[in-house]
Design a protein around this motif. Structure first.
Motif, short mmCIF file in Angstrom:
data_model
loop_
_atom_site.label_atom_id
_atom_site.label_comp_id
_atom_site.label_asym_id
_atom_site.label_seq_id
_atom_site.Cartn_x
_atom_site.Cartn_y
_atom_site.Cartn_z
N LEU A 54 31.20 39.36 49.42
CA LEU A 54 30.07 38.45 50.04
C LEU A 54 31.19 37.22 50.62
O LEU A 54 30.65 35.94 51.41
CB LEU A 54 29.09 37.96 48.64
CG LEU A 54 28.54 38.79 48.64
CD1 LEU A 54 27.96 38.32 46.95
CD2 LEU A 54 27.13 39.30 49.63
N CYS A 55 32.49 36.49 49.47
CA CYS A 55 33.00 35.49 49.79
C CYS A 55 34.60 36.51 50.02
O CYS A 55 35.21 35.22 50.64
CB CYS A 55 33.50 34.38 49.11
SG CYS A 55 34.25 35.60 47.21
N ASP A 56 34.58 36.57 50.47
CA ASP A 56 36.16 38.61 51.01
C ASP A 56 37.29 37.36 49.53
O ASP A 56 38.10 37.23 50.38
CB ASP A 56 36.71 37.08 52.20
CG ASP A 56 36.17 37.82 53.46
OD1 ASP A 56 35.46 38.84 53.25
OD2 ASP A 56 35.53 37.34 54.57
N GLY A 57 36.72 37.43 48.43
CA GLY A 57 37.82 36.40 47.30
C GLY A 57 37.73 37.78 47.00
O GLY A 57 36.93 39.06 46.42
N LEU A 58 39.16 37.79 45.12
CA LEU A 58 39.43 38.91 44.39
C LEU A 58 38.51 37.97 43.56
O LEU A 58 39.64 37.32 42.59
CB LEU A 58 40.61 39.03 44.48
CG LEU A 58 40.68 40.34 44.00
CD1 LEU A 58 40.57 41.31 44.11
CD2 LEU A 58 42.56 40.49 43.75
N HIS A 59 37.72 38.66 42.71
CA HIS A 59 37.19 38.35 41.30
C HIS A 59 37.99 39.18 40.20
O HIS A 59 37.83 39.74 39.80
CB HIS A 59 35.19 38.18 41.25
CG HIS A 59 35.20 37.69 42.45
ND1 HIS A 59 35.52 36.28 43.01
CD2 HIS A 59 33.75 37.70 43.59
CE1 HIS A 59 34.29 35.62 43.51
NE2 HIS A 59 34.01 36.89 43.96
N HIS A 60 38.61 37.73 39.15
CA HIS A 60 39.01 38.76 38.38
C HIS A 60 38.36 38.18 36.71
O HIS A 60 37.82 37.08 36.91
CB HIS A 60 40.59 37.57 37.92
CG HIS A 60 41.06 38.02 38.89
ND1 HIS A 60 41.35 37.60 40.27
CD2 HIS A 60 42.37 39.12 38.93
CE1 HIS A 60 42.30 37.77 41.10
NE2 HIS A 60 43.01 38.85 40.24
N LEU A 61 37.57 39.68 35.95
CA LEU A 61 36.92 39.05 35.35
C LEU A 61 37.46 39.51 33.63
O LEU A 61 37.82 41.07 33.62
CB LEU A 61 35.34 40.09 34.96
CG LEU A 61 33.98 39.21 36.42
CD1 LEU A 61 34.60 39.55 37.86
CD2 LEU A 61 32.86 40.41 36.52
#
Length: 209
Positions: free
Chosen positions: A63-70
């Motif tokens: 969706l945002c082309d980012g890398l999410h860290h959870l």
């Protein structure tokens, strides 16, 4: 405390359009620093790794082309407590973590990418669309540096309940609940200019500036 040995992770695939279900074992990280999760079509979807006593799920976002860290506490992660995986930029739903049964239940069919999916976790939340709107508002405050604890910690954990979002400080244990069941809850979350966990006068859903 008994901790289940397997956790389910359901993630939408941007390549084939399906929602892939991954079942993770407590022992898969034994001797391995990380586990790579790929869709059956070959698309890389996530990586689960251990960092400083926590489990971190890294999700490449379509969706945002980012890398999410959870980040997750290991005990809570392996308990299979339901938790949405949300794009931190758009607030939209990417998938869910929970029991393998829960992940399979919400994997089919996959909805259109551009809209909030009221079916995912729909049997868990009182109002899924309201929950996603409140999550989006809190994410915006978090990204702007306006979500923190009175103890000074700016890294706040989220716990999703059927009718509310619990904000928890992992440093001092302070908590704050935000209602997430009605349109009024969405309005309060959207109006908030900052959120502080542990404030003695804070109330659930209070969005005072």
């Amino acid at each position: 405390m008994l901790v289940p040995a397997r956790v389910g992770l359901a993630l939408r695939c941007p390549r084939c359009g399906k929602t892939a279900v991954h079942e993770l074992s407590l022992f898969e990280l034994s001797g391995n620093p990380s586990v790579r999760l790929d869709c059956s079509c070959g698309q890389h979807q996530a990586t689960l790794s251990r960092r400083r006593g926590r489990l971190v799920l890294q999700v490449p976002c379509f969706l945002c082309d980012g890398l999410h860290h959870l980040p997750f506490r290991p005990g809570r992660f392996w308990q299979g407590a339901p938790q949405a995986v949300v794009c931190q930029e758009t607030g939209l739903h990417l998938g869910t973590v929970g029991s393998p049964e829960l992940a399979r239940e919400f994997a089919d069919p996959a909805p259109a990418y551009g809209s909030v999916d009221p079916g995912v976790l729909g049997d868990y939340f009182v109002n899924p669309e309201v929950m996603y709107e409140v999550l989006a508002a809190v994410h915006e405050l978090d990204e702007a540096g306006r979500l923190r604890c009175r103890c000074g910690n700016a890294h706040i954990d989220y716990e999703l309940q059927p009718d509310r979002l619990d904000l928890v400080c992992p440093r001092c244990g302070s908590r704050r609940s935000l209602g997430a069941a009605t349109e009024a809850d969405v309005s309060r979350a959207r109006r908030a200019r900052r959120l502080e966990v542990g404030a003695p006068s804070s109330r659930p859903g209070d969005g005072r500036p």
